[in-house]
Design a protein around this motif. Sequence first.
Motif, PDB file in Angstrom:
ATOM      1  N   UNK A   9     -62.761-128.863 -51.924  1.00 30.21           N
ATOM      2  CA  UNK A   9     -62.965-127.972 -51.131  1.00 30.21           C
ATOM      3  C   UNK A   9     -63.179-128.470 -49.768  1.00 30.21           C
ATOM      4  N   UNK A  10     -63.148-127.276 -48.549  1.00 27.98           N
ATOM      5  CA  UNK A  10     -62.974-127.687 -47.637  1.00 27.98           C
ATOM      6  C   UNK A  10     -64.332-127.136 -46.817  1.00 27.98           C
ATOM      7  N   UNK A  11     -65.544-127.803 -46.164  1.00 28.49           N
ATOM      8  CA  UNK A  11     -66.018-127.154 -45.697  1.00 28.49           C
ATOM      9  C   UNK A  11     -66.605-127.665 -43.610  1.00 28.49           C
ATOM     10  N   UNK A  12     -67.937-127.062 -43.501  1.00 29.94           N
ATOM     11  CA  UNK A  12     -67.881-127.673 -42.167  1.00 29.94           C
ATOM     12  C   UNK A  12     -69.782-127.933 -42.072  1.00 29.94           C
ATOM     13  N   UNK A  13     -69.753-129.568 -41.861  1.00 30.28           N
ATOM     14  CA  UNK A  13     -70.823-129.830 -41.494  1.00 30.28           C
ATOM     15  C   UNK A  13     -71.068-130.722 -40.453  1.00 30.28           C
ATOM     16  N   UNK A  14     -71.714-129.813 -39.781  1.00 29.64           N
ATOM     17  CA  UNK A  14     -72.691-130.131 -38.232  1.00 29.64           C
ATOM     18  C   UNK A  14     -71.067-130.088 -37.357  1.00 29.64           C
ATOM     19  N   UNK A  15     -70.721-129.177 -37.792  1.00 30.60           N
ATOM     20  CA  UNK A  15     -68.933-128.825 -36.428  1.00 30.60           C
ATOM     21  C   UNK A  15     -67.514-129.507 -36.855  1.00 30.60           C
ATOM     22  N   UNK A  31     -73.315-125.929 -52.308  1.00 25.08           N
ATOM     23  CA  UNK A  31     -74.377-125.989 -51.564  1.00 25.08           C
ATOM     24  C   UNK A  31     -75.062-127.012 -51.233  1.00 25.08           C
ATOM     25  N   UNK A  32     -74.389-128.428 -51.778  1.00 23.48           N
ATOM     26  CA  UNK A  32     -75.333-129.776 -51.146  1.00 23.48           C
ATOM     27  C   UNK A  32     -74.825-129.831 -49.771  1.00 23.48           C
ATOM     28  N   UNK A  33     -73.760-129.601 -49.278  1.00 22.46           N
ATOM     29  CA  UNK A  33     -72.642-129.647 -48.027  1.00 22.46           C
ATOM     30  C   UNK A  33     -73.096-128.790 -47.109  1.00 22.46           C
ATOM     31  N   UNK A  34     -74.204-127.439 -47.610  1.00 26.03           N
ATOM     32  CA  UNK A  34     -74.672-126.962 -46.784  1.00 26.03           C
ATOM     33  C   UNK A  34     -75.974-127.336 -46.244  1.00 26.03           C
ATOM     34  N   UNK A  35     -76.837-128.066 -47.342  1.00 24.14           N
ATOM     35  CA  UNK A  35     -78.235-128.126 -47.236  1.00 24.14           C
ATOM     36  C   UNK A  35     -78.012-129.386 -45.858  1.00 24.14           C
ATOM     37  N   UNK A  36     -76.814-130.725 -46.023  1.00 21.37           N
ATOM     38  CA  UNK A  36     -76.557-131.520 -45.092  1.00 21.37           C
ATOM     39  C   UNK A  36     -76.754-131.401 -44.144  1.00 21.37           C
ATOM     40  N   UNK A  38     -77.431-128.306 -42.870  1.00 23.55           N
ATOM     41  CA  UNK A  38     -78.652-127.789 -42.391  1.00 23.55           C
ATOM     42  C   UNK A  38     -80.042-128.574 -42.059  1.00 23.55           C
ATOM     43  N   UNK A  39     -79.802-129.745 -42.560  1.00 24.12           N
ATOM     44  CA  UNK A  39     -80.853-130.845 -42.948  1.00 24.12           C
ATOM     45  C   UNK A  39     -80.305-131.379 -40.971  1.00 24.12           C
ATOM     46  N   UNK A  40     -78.708-131.863 -40.873  1.00 21.36           N
ATOM     47  CA  UNK A  40     -78.777-132.482 -39.855  1.00 21.36           C
ATOM     48  C   UNK A  40     -79.377-131.700 -38.270  1.00 21.36           C
ATOM     49  N   UNK A  41     -78.595-130.315 -39.034  1.00 18.24           N
ATOM     50  CA  UNK A  41     -79.208-129.418 -37.605  1.00 18.24           C
ATOM     51  C   UNK A  41     -80.129-129.677 -37.394  1.00 18.24           C
ATOM     52  N   UNK A  42     -81.045-129.263 -37.996  1.00 20.77           N
ATOM     53  CA  UNK A  42     -82.468-129.760 -37.793  1.00 20.77           C
ATOM     54  C   UNK A  42     -83.009-131.022 -37.058  1.00 20.77           C
ATOM     55  N   UNK A  43     -82.524-132.064 -37.752  1.00 19.48           N
ATOM     56  CA  UNK A  43     -82.498-133.243 -36.815  1.00 19.48           C
ATOM     57  C   UNK A  43     -81.904-133.198 -35.396  1.00 19.48           C
ATOM     58  N   UNK A  44     -80.682-132.769 -35.564  1.00 26.04           N
ATOM     59  CA  UNK A  44     -80.595-133.137 -33.914  1.00 26.04           C
ATOM     60  C   UNK A  44     -80.862-131.510 -32.868  1.00 26.04           C
ATOM     61  N   UNK A  57     -77.275-140.603 -39.658  1.00 31.50           N
ATOM     62  CA  UNK A  57     -78.245-141.706 -40.677  1.00 31.50           C
ATOM     63  C   UNK A  57     -79.996-141.281 -40.838  1.00 31.50           C
ATOM     64  N   UNK A  58     -80.156-140.802 -39.695  1.00 31.66           N
ATOM     65  CA  UNK A  58     -81.232-140.171 -39.647  1.00 31.66           C
ATOM     66  C   UNK A  58     -81.683-139.449 -40.936  1.00 31.66           C
ATOM     67  N   UNK A  59     -80.566-138.499 -40.805  1.00 33.74           N
ATOM     68  CA  UNK A  59     -80.609-137.300 -41.781  1.00 33.74           C
ATOM     69  C   UNK A  59     -80.517-138.090 -43.647  1.00 33.74           C
TER      70      UNK A  59
END
Length: 89
Positions: A9-15, A31-36, A38-44, A57-59
């Motif tokens: 599967x190809x996913x988009x994580x933080x652009x 679901x896992x990729x979406x979670x990561x 979301x977390x990166x976007x929240x921290x960013x 790393x913070x994520x």
Amino acid sequence: MQGDGKNRLTVDIYGQQYRLSGKASINHMRMVAGYVDDKMSEIGKGNHRLDTAKIAVLTAVNIADEYFRLRQEYEELLKILQDDAMEKK
């Protein structure tokens, strides 16, 4: 699914696009990729000066913290269940 039994599967994580491969279902990987993501976007959003590597790393640290807390709760619940089972014998 390929002949090796892995889903891809190809996913988009933080652009960024990432190609995931594994035995988990496509829905699980998504679901896992979406979670990561979301977390990166929240921290960013809260740390505009950090580059992507530091946000990643913070994520990872935040997700590891969640994991260890949940694992501790799980082990405590298992102990309660085992104690209850022993009392009923």
